[in-house]
Design an enzyme around this catalytic site. Structure first.
Site, short mmCIF file in Angstrom:
data_model
loop_
_atom_site.label_atom_id
_atom_site.label_comp_id
_atom_site.label_asym_id
_atom_site.label_seq_id
_atom_site.Cartn_x
_atom_site.Cartn_y
_atom_site.Cartn_z
N LEU A 1 0.83 -1.21 0.00
CA LEU A 1 0.00 0.00 0.00
C LEU A 1 0.85 1.25 0.00
O LEU A 1 0.43 2.29 -0.46
CB LEU A 1 -0.91 0.03 1.23
CG LEU A 1 -2.00 -1.03 1.32
CD1 LEU A 1 -2.73 -0.91 2.62
CD2 LEU A 1 -2.97 -0.88 0.17
N GLY A 2 2.03 1.13 0.55
CA GLY A 2 2.84 2.33 0.61
C GLY A 2 4.19 2.08 1.22
O GLY A 2 4.50 0.97 1.66
N GLU A 3 4.97 3.14 1.25
CA GLU A 3 6.34 3.00 1.68
C GLU A 3 6.77 4.30 2.32
O GLU A 3 6.44 5.38 1.82
CB GLU A 3 7.20 2.73 0.46
CG GLU A 3 8.53 2.19 0.77
CD GLU A 3 9.25 1.71 -0.50
OE1 GLU A 3 10.40 1.35 -0.39
OE2 GLU A 3 8.63 1.73 -1.58
N GLY A 4 7.46 4.23 3.42
CA GLY A 4 7.99 5.44 4.04
C GLY A 4 9.48 5.29 4.21
O GLY A 4 10.07 4.33 3.72
N GLN A 5 10.06 6.21 4.94
CA GLN A 5 11.51 6.20 5.07
C GLN A 5 12.00 4.95 5.81
O GLN A 5 13.02 4.38 5.48
CB GLN A 5 11.94 7.45 5.82
CG GLN A 5 13.42 7.69 5.73
CD GLN A 5 13.82 8.84 6.62
OE1 GLN A 5 12.98 9.54 7.16
NE2 GLN A 5 15.11 9.03 6.77
N PHE A 6 11.24 4.55 6.81
CA PHE A 6 11.72 3.46 7.64
C PHE A 6 10.90 2.18 7.50
O PHE A 6 11.15 1.22 8.20
CB PHE A 6 11.72 3.86 9.10
CG PHE A 6 12.65 4.98 9.39
CD1 PHE A 6 14.01 4.79 9.30
CD2 PHE A 6 12.17 6.23 9.72
CE1 PHE A 6 14.89 5.82 9.56
CE2 PHE A 6 13.04 7.27 9.98
CZ PHE A 6 14.40 7.07 9.89
N VAL B 1 3.92 -0.29 4.23
CA VAL B 1 2.59 -0.71 4.63
C VAL B 1 2.09 -1.71 3.60
O VAL B 1 2.11 -1.43 2.40
CB VAL B 1 1.62 0.49 4.70
CG1 VAL B 1 0.26 0.03 5.20
CG2 VAL B 1 2.17 1.57 5.59
N LYS C 1 1.70 -2.48 8.98
CA LYS C 1 2.73 -1.46 8.93
C LYS C 1 4.00 -2.06 9.50
O LYS C 1 3.98 -2.60 10.61
CB LYS C 1 2.27 -0.28 9.78
CG LYS C 1 2.83 1.03 9.42
CD LYS C 1 2.17 2.06 10.31
CE LYS C 1 2.24 3.44 9.76
NZ LYS C 1 1.61 4.40 10.66
N ASP D 1 -3.58 14.97 9.29
CA ASP D 1 -3.60 14.63 7.87
C ASP D 1 -4.96 14.05 7.50
O ASP D 1 -5.05 13.03 6.84
CB ASP D 1 -2.47 13.65 7.54
CG ASP D 1 -2.25 13.53 6.03
OD1 ASP D 1 -2.81 14.35 5.29
OD2 ASP D 1 -1.52 12.62 5.61
#
Ligand SMILES: *[C@@H]1O[C@H](CO)[C@@H](O)[C@H](O)[C@H]1NC(C)=O
Ligand SMILES: *[C@@H]1O[C@H](CO)[C@@H](O)[C@H](O)[C@H]1NC(C)=O
Ligand SMILES: *[C@@H]1O[C@H](CO)[C@@H](O)[C@H](O)[C@H]1NC(C)=O
Ligand SMILES: *[C@@H]1O[C@H](CO)[C@@H](O)[C@H](O)[C@H]1NC(C)=O
Ligand SMILES: *[C@@H]1O[C@H](CO)[C@@H](O)[C@H](O)[C@H]1NC(C)=O
Length: 850
Positions: A562-567, A570, A601, A703
Site C-alpha cells: 500500500l505504501g512506503e515510508g523512510q523506515f 505498509v 505497517k 492529515d
C-alpha cells in the site's frame, strides 16, 4: 576479429538503487550562479540592449548593478517575441526552477516582465520551446519591479543554453533579472532515440497511453534526437495505470511497448552523450505488474560506439534471473564494465507481452550527484584553487592534528550537553519540529544569503529561530503584524512549558479547548502517522503496557504493497485467524469464510533505535484508540524483527478511490451504486464522529483527507492514517528537498505558516475533506492553483483583506453545509466550530432528505 561478449547474470530481487547515482529533482535546486557570479559576464548575452548600462550582464537576480537589470532596446510587442536574455552554462545542466525579477534600481526602475517563455538548447543550434506538462509555454512572471518570483519547471529542462523570452499582453518596456536553479547533468545524455510508446487497452476498455509526452525531439513512428520522460527524474508507480502527476492520464509516467509490434523480440533504444565517457552502470526503472502482462526485460544487450560511426563488436549482455513474485516497479542495474563510448545502443528483450520504463540513468566517470540535503553551498561552484597558496608540510600536520583534537573535544562537549538536555527538552522540541521543518523547506540557497531579497521590507518570522531562507518570505513579503504574532506565540509556548503546565487545558465549562501549546507531535516512523498527543496523555501511556496481543507472523499472507515510508512499508495482507486475537468488543467488517484483510505497517529491520522507539510508542498510542470510526490496531508482531502493527483494513479501500470510482462508473449505465447526497452526508457525519472522539482525547490527526478514510460495507467509514506513505497520493503532498512532505491543500493557514497543528486545524482539514466528498473526489482541492499559489493564498488568509480564495460550493452541497465549511475556514481558530457541532449539523435534515 574476435567478437567478445561480456555476459552478466543479474539477480533481480529487490534492487534498491543508491540515490547518489541519479539526479533527484527535489534536491537538485542549487542556484547556478547568476547572483553568485559563477556564471561569467561573457556567458550572458541578449538579443539587444537599451543601453550599455542595461546590458545582458546586468540581468543577474537580486543584484543592482548598472541600471539595475537587462532591458532590451525596444518595447516588447505581444506579436513578436524576438527579445531574449541568453545564458550559456558551458555544460549540460538539469534545471528545475527559475527565478525572475524586474528593474528596481533603488526605486528609479519600474519595468518588469509579466510573463515569459523559455527556449533551451543542448548544442546551441537546435532551440526547443519549453512547455509544461499540459503543453503551455507561458510562465507567469513578475507583478512589480522588486519581488523575486520563482517558478518550478515541470518538467525540468536538460540543457546547456537557456533563453528567457519576455511576453507581454500589450507593447511595453520590459527589464529582467534572472537566476537558474538545478545541478550539473552528470549523466551527460544528450538524446535518446527509441520507438514511440504505445497504447495499452485495459480489459475494462480504458486506454492507457504509454507515449512519451514531454519528449523534445522529433516524434513519428519512432522518437529521435530528444529527451523526455525517461530522463525527467520521475519514476513510475507499481501500478502503471496510476500516475504521479496529478491531472495526467493513466500511464503518464511510463513509456511502454507491446511485443506484438516487435517481431525481433526486443526494443532498441540508442543513447547519445556529450562526449566519450567511461560507463559503469545503466539503471532502468521498469514496471513489473505481471498480472497485466508487464514484466521487466529478461535480457539486455548493449553495443558501444566511440568517435567512429561503427558499433564495436564487443557488446555487453546481461541476463536477468527473475525468480521473485514481487510486482513492484523497480530499478534494474546493468553493469557496463567500464566501456568507453559516446553512444550506447541497447536491445531490451521482452519477458512478457509488455515492457514499460519510466527512467533510464547512466553512471559514468565515477561522477556522483550530491543528493545530501540542505547543502551549504551551491553544487556548481567550482572549488577555487589558489596557486599562490603554498603548503608547509610539517606545520600543516601539526595544525590538522590540533584542529582534529579541538573538533573532537567540542563534539564530546556538545554530545554531553545534548544528552543532558535531551529528555527535558524533548517535549518542547517535538512541538516545534514541524515548524522547523516547514520553515526550512526552502531552496538550496547558501546560508550566507541573508540579504537574498534586497527588497524584503521586514525581517521574516523565521529569523527568530531559523535561518531566514524560507521560501515563504519571498513568496509573500510578510507584514510587521505577522512577525509580532509569531514572536508572541513562541513566547507563550515557552511560558507554557516552563510553568510546567501539565493539567489538560480546559475552559470554564470543562471542555478541552485547543491546547496549542501543549501539543507534542509523534511523527510516525513509517512515514505516515502523525497523531499528536498532549504531554499528560503520554505520561499515562508510558506507564502501561501495550493492550494488544502478539500475532504469529506466519499467518500473514502478503497481497499488495500500500505504501512506503523512510523506515518501513505498509502492506495489505490476509490474516488467518486474527479474530482469535481480538478484544471481545471488536467485530470485524469481514465476509464470513473469507480471510480477513488487514493493513500491516512494518518497520525495516535496519531502522535505527529512535525509529524503533517511535514505532513502539505509536503502537501504544494506537492501542488506546477505540472508536467505531477510527481504524483499530488489531495485533502486533513485536517479539522479533521486523516490528509490525496490524490494523483493520476495509473492503472498499480508501474513500478517495471509492468515490472517484463510483463517479466514473456512473456514466455508462452500469450497476454502480448511486451515491446520493444523503449517503455522503452519512459518511461525513461518521468522520466528524471519529474526529470528535480524537479531539476529546486531545489527539490531533494532522492529515485528515479522503485518502485517509477507509470505506466498509454500507458506507461505514473509519479514519486511518497511512495516506502519507501511499505513493498514489504523492501529488497531494508538497515536497521540497525530498524532506518535509506536507498536505498543504488540506492544511489551515496557521499550520502552514506557523507549524501549529490543533483540533481547530483538523476542523479546517475536515471541511476540505467534506468538499472532496461532495465533489466525488474528481479533483484536488484548489486544482487550478500551483503549490506556490496555494501557499500564497494561505498568506491571504492570514492577512485577511478579503483576497483569500475559498473552495467553491459543490453542486450538490446545500447552502447550510457550505456555510459550515466556510465557518471551518475562519481565520480565528477559536471561532471555528467543534467536531461536536459539526457532527450535530450533519445529522439528517428532514427537509432535504426523505
Ligand atoms: C524559441 O524556439 C522556437 C522553436 O521551438 C522558435 O520558433 C523561436 O523562434 C525561438 N525563439 C527565440 C527567441 O529564440
Ligand atoms: C500522448 O497521449 C496523449 C493522451 O492520449 C495525447 O494527448 C498526446 O497528444 C500524446 N502525445 C504524443 C507526443 O503522442
Ligand atoms: C574507467 O574507469 C575505471 C574505474 O574508474 C578504470 O579502472 C578504467 O581504467 C577506466 N577506463 C579507461 C579506459 O580509462
Ligand atoms: C507476446 O508475448 C506473449 C506472452 O509472453 C506471447 O504469448 C506472444 O506469443 C508474444 N507475441 C509475439 C508476437 O511474440
Ligand atoms: C555534498 O554536500 C554536502 C552537504 O552540503 C557536503 O558536505 C559534501 O562535501 C558534498 N559532497 C560532494 C562530493 O560534493
Amino acid at each position: 576479429m574476435t567478437v567478445e561478449k561480456q555476459i552478466t547474470l543479474i539477480l533481480v530481487l529487490q534492487l534498491l538503487s543508491s540515490v547518489e547515482s541519479q539526479v533527484n529533482p527535489a534536491v537538485c535546486r542549487y542556484p547556478l550562479g547568476m547572483t553568485g557570479r559563477q556564471i561569467p559576464d561573457e556567458d550572458i548575452t541578449a538579443s539587444s540592449q537599451w543601453s550599455e548600462s542595461t546590458a545582458a550582464k546586468y540581468g543577474r537576480l537580486d543584484l543592482e548593478e548598472g541600471d539595475g537589470a537587462w532591458c532590451p532596446e525596444m518595447p516588447v510587442d505581444p506579436e513578436e517575441l524576438t527579445e531574449f536574455l541568453q545564458i550559456d552554462l558551458r555544460v549540460l545542466h538539469f534545471i528545475t526552477l527559475v527565478g525572475t525579477q524586474g528593474r528596481h534600481a533603488g526605486g528609479h526602475g519600474n519595468e518588469f516582465a509579466q510573463m515569459f517563455k523559455i527556449n533551451y538548447s543542448r548544442d546551441g543550434t537546435r532551440w526547443i520551446s519549453w512547455r509544461n506538462r499540459h503543453g503551455s509555454q507561458v510562465l507567469e512572471g513578475n507583478v512589480n519591479p522588486y519581488d523575486i518570483v520563482l517558478k518550478d519547471l515541470e518538467p525540468p529542462i536538460i540543457a546547456r543554453f537557456l533563453r528567457f523570452i519576455p511576453v507581454t499582453d500589450h507593447s511595453m518596456n520590459v527589464c529582467l533579472r534572472v537566476e537558474l536553479y538545478g545541478c550539473a547533468w552528470l549523466d551527460g545524455l544528450v538524446s535518446y532515440n527509441s520507438p514511440s510508446g504505445q497504447q495499452f487497452l485495459l480489459p475494462e476498455g480504458q486506454i492507457v497511453n504509454l507515449n512519451d509526452t514531454i519528449y523534445d525531439g522529433a516524434v513519428g513512428y519512432s522518437m529521435t534526437e530528444g529527451l523526455g520522460q525517461l530522463t525527467d527524474g520521475v519514476s513510475g508507480l507499481d501500478d502503471f495505470t496510476l500516475t504521479h502527476e496529478y491531472h495526467m492520464w493513466p500511464g503518464y509516467d511510463y513509456v511502454g511497448w507491446s511485443n506484438e509490434s516487435f517481431p525481433n523480440g526486443y526494443v532498441e533504444i540508442m543513447f547519445e552523450f556529450d562526449r566519450i565517457r567511461n560507463f559503469t552502470t545503466m539503471k532502468v526503472h521498469c514496471n513489473n505488474m505481471f498480472s497485466k502482462g508487464v514484466k521487466i526485460f529478461k535480457e539486455v544487450q548493449c553495443f558501444f560506439r566511440s568517435e567512429a560511426n561503427e558499433w564495436e563488436a564487443n557488446s555487453v549482455i546481461s541476463v536477468l534471473i527473475m525468480d521473485d513474485a514481487n510486482p513492484s516497479a523497480r530499478y534494474v542495474t546493468v553493469q557496463l564494465h567500464n566501456h568507453m563510448a559516446r553512444a550506447i545502443k541497447c536491445q531490451y528483450y521482452f519477458a512478457d507481452s509488455w515492457m514499460m520504463f519510466s527512467e533510464i540513468t547512466f553512471e559514468s566517470d565515477a561522477a556522483m550527484y550530491n543528493n545530501s540535503l540542505s547543502p551549504p553551498r551551491p553544487a556548481s561552484v567550482p572549488t577555487t584553487y589558489d596557486p599562490t597558496l603554498k603548503i608547509d608540510d610539517s606545520n600543516t600536520r601539526l595544525l590538522i592534528g590540533c584542529l582534529v583534537a579541538i573538533i573532537f573535544i567540542l563534539l564530546a562537549i556538545i554530545v554531553i550537553i545534548l544528552w543532558r538536555q535531551f529528555w527535558q527538552k524533548m517535549l518542547e522540541k517535538a512541538s516545534r519540529r514541524m515548524l522547523d521543518e516547514e520553515l526550512t523547506v526552502s531552496l538550496s540557497i547558501p546560508s550566507d544569503s541573508n540579504t537574498y531579497n534586497a527588497n524584503r521590507r521586514h525581517e521574516s518570522m523565521s529569523t527568530s529561530e531559523h535561518e531566514s531562507n524560507s521560501t515563504y518570505d519571498r513568496i509573500f513579503p510578510l507584514g510587521p503584524d505577522y512577525q509580532e504574532l509569531t514572536a508572541q506565540a513562541v513566547v507563550e509556548e515557552e511560558a507554557g512549558y516552563s510553568a510546567g503546565k501539565l493539567a489538560l487545558p480546559t475552559n470554564a465549562d470543562g471542555v478541552p479547548h485547543y491546547a496549542e501549546a501543549d501539543i507534542v507531535n509523534l511523527q510516525g516512523v513509517t512515514g505516515g502517522n502523525t497523531y499528536s498527543v498532549p504531554a499528560i496523555t503520554m505520561d499515562l501511556l508510558s506507564g502501561k503496557e501495550v493492550a494488544v496481543e502478539e500475532f504469529p507472523r506466519k499467518h500473514l499472507t502478503f497481497k499488495e504493497k500500500l505504501g512506503e515510508g523512510q523506515f518501513g512499508e505498509v502492506h495489505l495482507c490476509e490474516a488467518e485467524g486474527v479474530e482469535d486475537f481480538l478484544d471481545k468488543d471488536l467485530i470485524l467488517d469481514t465476509n464470513i469464510g473469507l480471510p480477513t484483510l488487514v493493513a500491516v505497517k512494518m518497520l525495516r529491520a535496519d531502522a535505527n533505535k529512535n525509529a524503533r522507539n517511535d514505532f513502539l510508542k505509536e503502537i501504544k498510542i494506537m492501542s488506546r484508540l477505540k472508536d467505531p470510526n477510527i481504524i483499530r490496531l488489531l495485533a502486533v508482531c513485536i517479539a522479533e524483527d521486523p516490528l509490525c502493527m496490524i490494523t483493520e483494513y476495509m473492503e472498499n479501500g480508501d474513500l478517495n478511490q471509492f468515490l472517484s470510482r463510483q463517479q466514473a462508473e456512473n456514466e455508462p449505465c452500469s450497476a454502480a451504486l448511486n451515491i446520493t447526497y444523503s449517503d455522503l452526508r452519512y459518511m461525513a457525519a461518521q468522520i466528524a464522529s471519529g474526529m470528535r472522539y480524537l479531539s476529546s482525547l486531545n489527539f490531533v490527526h494532522r492529515d485528515l483527507a479522503t485518502r485517509n478514510c477507509l470505506v466498509g460495507r454500507n458506507y461505514t467509514i473509519k479514519i486511518a492514517d497511512f495516506g502519507m506513505s501511499r505513493n498514489l497520493y504523492s501529488g497531494d503532498y508538497y515536497r521540497i528537498q525530498g524532506r518535509a512532505v506536507l498536505p498543504i491543500r488540506w492544511m489551515s493557514w496557521e499550520s502552514i505558516l506557523m507549524g501549529k497543528f490543533t483540533t481547530a486545524s483538523d476542523v479546517w482539514a475536515f471541511a476540505v475533506t467534506l468538499w472532496e466528498m461532495l465533489t466525488f473526489c474528481q479533483e484536488q482541492p484548489y486544482s487550478e492553483m500551483s503549490d506556490e499559489q496555494v501557499i500564497e493564498n494561505t498568506g491571504e488568509f492570514f492577512r485577511d483583506q478579503g483576497k483569500q480564495v475559498y473552495l467553491p460550493q459543490p453542486e450538490i452541497c446545500p447552502d447550510k453545509v457550505y456555510k459550515l465549511m466556510l465557518s471551518c475556514w475562519r481565520r480565528e481558530t477559536r471561532v471555528r466550530p467543534s467536531f461536536q457541532e459539526i457532527y450535530q449539523l450533519l445529522q439528517p435534515d428532514p427537509n432535504l432528505e426523505n
